[in-house]
Structure formats: C-alpha cells, structure tokens
Scaffold this motif. Structure first.
Motif, PDB file in Angstrom:
ATOM      1  N   TRP A  25       0.829  -1.211   0.000  1.00 39.92           N
ATOM      2  CA  TRP A  25       0.000   0.000   0.000  1.00 39.92           C
ATOM      3  C   TRP A  25       0.860   1.256   0.000  1.00 39.92           C
ATOM      4  O   TRP A  25       0.551   2.221  -0.696  1.00 39.92           O
ATOM      5  N   ALA A  26       1.925   1.277   0.777  1.00 41.40           N
ATOM      6  CA  ALA A  26       2.787   2.462   0.867  1.00 41.40           C
ATOM      7  C   ALA A  26       3.375   2.808  -0.491  1.00 41.40           C
ATOM      8  O   ALA A  26       3.534   3.986  -0.829  1.00 41.40           O
ATOM      9  N   ALA A  27       3.663   1.781  -1.278  1.00 39.05           N
ATOM     10  CA  ALA A  27       4.258   2.005  -2.592  1.00 39.05           C
ATOM     11  C   ALA A  27       3.234   2.412  -3.649  1.00 39.05           C
ATOM     12  O   ALA A  27       3.586   3.069  -4.629  1.00 39.05           O
ATOM     13  N   GLN A  28       1.964   2.065  -3.449  1.00 32.49           N
ATOM     14  CA  GLN A  28       1.006   2.237  -4.536  1.00 32.49           C
ATOM     15  C   GLN A  28      -0.162   3.174  -4.278  1.00 32.49           C
ATOM     16  O   GLN A  28      -0.796   3.605  -5.237  1.00 32.49           O
ATOM     17  N   LEU A  29      -0.475   3.481  -3.040  1.00 34.79           N
ATOM     18  CA  LEU A  29      -1.607   4.371  -2.785  1.00 34.79           C
ATOM     19  C   LEU A  29      -1.185   5.830  -2.900  1.00 34.79           C
ATOM     20  O   LEU A  29      -0.171   6.229  -2.311  1.00 34.79           O
ATOM     21  N   PRO A  30      -1.966   6.637  -3.615  1.00 31.11           N
ATOM     22  CA  PRO A  30      -1.634   8.054  -3.696  1.00 31.11           C
ATOM     23  C   PRO A  30      -1.741   8.715  -2.320  1.00 31.11           C
ATOM     24  O   PRO A  30      -2.649   8.420  -1.557  1.00 31.11           O
ATOM     25  N   GLY A  31      -0.785   9.545  -2.022  1.00 31.50           N
ATOM     26  CA  GLY A  31      -0.805  10.248  -0.746  1.00 31.50           C
ATOM     27  C   GLY A  31      -0.328   9.411   0.424  1.00 31.50           C
ATOM     28  O   GLY A  31      -0.420   9.842   1.563  1.00 31.50           O
ATOM     29  N   ALA A  32       0.201   8.211   0.161  1.00 26.64           N
ATOM     30  CA  ALA A  32       0.658   7.349   1.255  1.00 26.64           C
ATOM     31  C   ALA A  32       2.100   7.676   1.627  1.00 26.64           C
ATOM     32  O   ALA A  32       2.928   7.967   0.770  1.00 26.64           O
ATOM     33  N   GLU A  33       2.355   7.604   2.907  1.00 29.52           N
ATOM     34  CA  GLU A  33       3.684   7.885   3.445  1.00 29.52           C
ATOM     35  C   GLU A  33       3.935   6.897   4.585  1.00 29.52           C
ATOM     36  O   GLU A  33       3.078   6.712   5.446  1.00 29.52           O
ATOM     37  N   ARG A  34       5.086   6.287   4.585  1.00 32.22           N
ATOM     38  CA  ARG A  34       5.435   5.291   5.605  1.00 32.22           C
ATOM     39  C   ARG A  34       6.159   5.975   6.761  1.00 32.22           C
ATOM     40  O   ARG A  34       7.072   6.761   6.551  1.00 32.22           O
ATOM     41  N   VAL A  35       5.774   5.652   7.979  1.00 25.68           N
ATOM     42  CA  VAL A  35       6.457   6.155   9.166  1.00 25.68           C
ATOM     43  C   VAL A  35       7.599   5.182   9.473  1.00 25.68           C
ATOM     44  O   VAL A  35       7.357   4.011   9.754  1.00 25.68           O
ATOM     45  N   VAL A  36       8.813   5.671   9.381  1.00 23.21           N
ATOM     46  CA  VAL A  36       9.997   4.836   9.602  1.00 23.21           C
ATOM     47  C   VAL A  36      10.571   5.157  10.980  1.00 23.21           C
ATOM     48  O   VAL A  36      10.892   6.319  11.272  1.00 23.21           O
ATOM     49  N   GLN A  37      10.697   4.133  11.787  1.00 26.71           N
ATOM     50  CA  GLN A  37      11.240   4.294  13.136  1.00 26.71           C
ATOM     51  C   GLN A  37      12.755   4.082  13.124  1.00 26.71           C
ATOM     52  O   GLN A  37      13.277   3.362  12.274  1.00 26.71           O
ATOM     53  N   ASP A  38      13.448   4.700  14.078  1.00 30.85           N
ATOM     54  CA  ASP A  38      14.900   4.528  14.184  1.00 30.85           C
ATOM     55  C   ASP A  38      15.276   3.141  14.684  1.00 30.85           C
ATOM     56  O   ASP A  38      16.321   2.615  14.333  1.00 30.85           O
ATOM     57  N   ASP A  39      14.449   2.554  15.537  1.00 27.70           N
ATOM     58  CA  ASP A  39      14.771   1.259  16.119  1.00 27.70           C
ATOM     59  C   ASP A  39      13.549   0.350  16.029  1.00 27.70           C
ATOM     60  O   ASP A  39      12.597   0.493  16.798  1.00 27.70           O
ATOM     61  N   TRP A  40      13.596  -0.586  15.098  1.00 31.05           N
ATOM     62  CA  TRP A  40      12.487  -1.516  14.898  1.00 31.05           C
ATOM     63  C   TRP A  40      12.550  -2.698  15.860  1.00 31.05           C
ATOM     64  O   TRP A  40      11.543  -3.355  16.111  1.00 31.05           O
ATOM     65  N   ILE A  41      13.735  -3.000  16.394  1.00 30.71           N
ATOM     66  CA  ILE A  41      13.919  -4.198  17.202  1.00 30.71           C
ATOM     67  C   ILE A  41      13.679  -3.951  18.693  1.00 30.71           C
ATOM     68  O   ILE A  41      13.065  -4.761  19.379  1.00 30.71           O
ATOM     69  N   THR A  42      14.185  -2.823  19.192  1.00 28.17           N
ATOM     70  CA  THR A  42      14.001  -2.468  20.604  1.00 28.17           C
ATOM     71  C   THR A  42      13.207  -1.166  20.660  1.00 28.17           C
ATOM     72  O   THR A  42      13.777  -0.088  20.829  1.00 28.17           O
ATOM     73  N   PRO A  43      11.890  -1.243  20.472  1.00 30.29           N
ATOM     74  CA  PRO A  43      11.082  -0.027  20.380  1.00 30.29           C
ATOM     75  C   PRO A  43      10.919   0.677  21.726  1.00 30.29           C
ATOM     76  O   PRO A  43      10.802   0.029  22.766  1.00 30.29           O
ATOM     77  N   HIS A  44      10.931   2.003  21.662  1.00 25.64           N
ATOM     78  CA  HIS A  44      10.682   2.829  22.844  1.00 25.64           C
ATOM     79  C   HIS A  44       9.490   3.719  22.545  1.00 25.64           C
ATOM     80  O   HIS A  44       9.458   4.408  21.520  1.00 25.64           O
ATOM     81  N   ARG A  45       8.522   3.694  23.439  1.00 29.03           N
ATOM     82  CA  ARG A  45       7.261   4.402  23.217  1.00 29.03           C
ATOM     83  C   ARG A  45       7.468   5.869  22.877  1.00 29.03           C
ATOM     84  O   ARG A  45       6.911   6.367  21.901  1.00 29.03           O
ATOM     85  N   ASP A  46       8.241   6.596  23.673  1.00 27.72           N
ATOM     86  CA  ASP A  46       8.386   8.033  23.441  1.00 27.72           C
ATOM     87  C   ASP A  46       8.937   8.325  22.054  1.00 27.72           C
ATOM     88  O   ASP A  46       8.442   9.209  21.349  1.00 27.72           O
ATOM     89  N   ALA A  47       9.943   7.581  21.628  1.00 29.49           N
ATOM     90  CA  ALA A  47      10.534   7.798  20.307  1.00 29.49           C
ATOM     91  C   ALA A  47       9.551   7.453  19.195  1.00 29.49           C
ATOM     92  O   ALA A  47       9.417   8.195  18.215  1.00 29.49           O
ATOM     93  N   TRP A  48       8.845   6.326  19.340  1.00 29.64           N
ATOM     94  CA  TRP A  48       7.890   5.923  18.310  1.00 29.64           C
ATOM     95  C   TRP A  48       6.738   6.907  18.212  1.00 29.64           C
ATOM     96  O   TRP A  48       6.332   7.283  17.107  1.00 29.64           O
ATOM     97  N   VAL A  49       6.207   7.325  19.339  1.00 31.96           N
ATOM     98  CA  VAL A  49       5.075   8.253  19.328  1.00 31.96           C
ATOM     99  C   VAL A  49       5.518   9.611  18.781  1.00 31.96           C
ATOM    100  O   VAL A  49       4.816  10.222  17.974  1.00 31.96           O
ATOM    101  N   ARG A  50       6.677  10.073  19.183  1.00 31.74           N
ATOM    102  CA  ARG A  50       7.196  11.358  18.678  1.00 31.74           C
ATOM    103  C   ARG A  50       7.349  11.323  17.153  1.00 31.74           C
ATOM    104  O   ARG A  50       6.956  12.248  16.452  1.00 31.74           O
ATOM    105  N   ARG A  51       7.908  10.240  16.609  1.00 28.41           N
ATOM    106  CA  ARG A  51       8.074  10.121  15.156  1.00 28.41           C
ATOM    107  C   ARG A  51       6.729  10.136  14.453  1.00 28.41           C
ATOM    108  O   ARG A  51       6.539  10.805  13.442  1.00 28.41           O
ATOM    109  N   LEU A  52       5.749   9.430  15.005  1.00 26.27           N
ATOM    110  CA  LEU A  52       4.409   9.414  14.418  1.00 26.27           C
ATOM    111  C   LEU A  52       3.788  10.806  14.460  1.00 26.27           C
ATOM    112  O   LEU A  52       3.220  11.276  13.464  1.00 26.27           O
ATOM    113  N   GLU A  53       3.916  11.491  15.579  1.00 21.69           N
ATOM    114  CA  GLU A  53       3.374  12.848  15.691  1.00 21.69           C
ATOM    115  C   GLU A  53       4.030  13.790  14.683  1.00 21.69           C
ATOM    116  O   GLU A  53       3.354  14.637  14.088  1.00 21.69           O
TER     117      GLU A  53
END
Length: 191
Positions: A25-53
């Motif tokens: 979907w990220a590659a094919q839907l118009p207006g789509a944008e993927r949220v990329v996190q710095d750390d996919w393996i050891t996620p931290h709530r504050d960092a993930w939420v901040r990136r999404l915001e």
C-alpha cells in the motif's frame, strides 16, 4: 481544489517486510507515506510516538492512519495536537505489549476513546493479541470491530499480501474526505 488525506502507514515491531500489505500500500496508494522508526527491534514508546506525531503534523491535509500491531498501540498514544489532525485510523491486529518483554514500554495501553473514527481489525487466532483483548481495545477506543476468522496476525506469514478487504475498510474510512485531486479510484492497486 481540495487536497487528499495523507495516508500514514504505521508498521509495528520489526517493521513490515516487502510482501506485507502495508509495504504494498505504501508504494502504490496516492498520498501514502510510511512512518519509519529509528529502532524496529528495541522499540521505545516516546521515540515511536514522537516520530508518528512528526509525520501527522508535517502536512496541512487531514491524516488517515493505517497501523499494524505495535503501530496501533503507538497510534493510540499520540498527543491531542496530533490527534485532532487525524481523520480516521485503520488499526489492524493490535499488539499486546504485556505479552512480550521487548514491548513493555508501550504499556499500559490507553483505555480512552479516540477522538476520530477508527476501525479495529482483529483475528480469532492472532498469536500476539487474544481476540478478547482486541475486543476490549475496540470498546475502550470506540472503534468499530471487524473480527476475522483464523487470519493470524494479518501479515505475510498468515497469507495476507495486498489484502483487498483491508483496502475496502480503508476506503470506508476515507469516504467523504477530500479526494478531488486524485484519480477516480485511489484504491486500485497495480497488479
């Protein structure tokens, strides 16, 4: 001319690989944008939420979030300024952060109603979140619940590639939002 809603693809723990419906979907839907996190393996709530915001607030148009697994939990934790910019959310196979030590930073999971329309998709046999818990999330968040029978974690491993049902649910969330500057059928994925 109105701008289309920005579709934010929010993967969960360990990201969504190349055959995952979110990646397609990220590659094919118009207006789509993927949220990329710095750390996919050891996620931290504050960092993930901040990136999404940051992604939610980066554009003037309304935002529709398409989250999977831990991305659902991060979505429910964004602050009020970002939440008021969200026009809707498709929350697929939410995680239970208390089931895995690596995800505990995301608990407790918020139990307040979301201030936007949301659809929560859960599977009867999701190994990462029991259906009862997913139902409790839906009730707490005020989400419409779509229960899938034996769909696993709604990912590549459970046989979900482009996932047409998911696209139909996304289209139901975006109905009535400004699509006038996009093609007639923004959900027609290329084969």
């Amino acid at each position: 001319m109105d701008k289309p809603p920005r579709i934010l693809i929010v993967p969960g723990w360990r990201d969504s690989g190349p055959g995952h419906w979110q990646s397609l979907w990220a590659a094919q839907l118009p207006g789509a944008e993927r949220v990329v996190q710095d750390d996919w393996i050891t996620p931290h709530r504050d960092a993930w939420v901040r990136r999404l915001e940051e992604h939610v607030l980066a554009h003037p148009e309304p935002v529709v979030i398409v989250a999977h697994s831990l991305g659902c939990i991060a979505t429910t934790q964004i602050g009020p300024e970002a939440a008021e910019r969200v026009a809707g959310a498709l929350l697929v196979a939410p995680a239970d952060p208390e089931r895995r030590a690596q995800l505990i930073d995301f608990s407790p999971v918020p139990a307040a109603a979301l201030p936007y329309r949301s659809v929560l998709v859960a599977s009867s046999n999701d190994p990462f979140c029991p259906i009862r818990l997913a139902g409790a999330y839906a009730r707490a968040w005020g989400s419409e619940l779509v229960r899938l029978q034996n769909a696993g974690h709604v990912n590549v491993e459970s046989g979900h590639g482009a996932w047409p049902l998911g696209l139909a649910l996304l289209q139901s969330l975006t109905a009535g939002l400004a699509w006038s500057s996009t093609p007639a059928d923004p959900f027609a994925l290329q084969a």
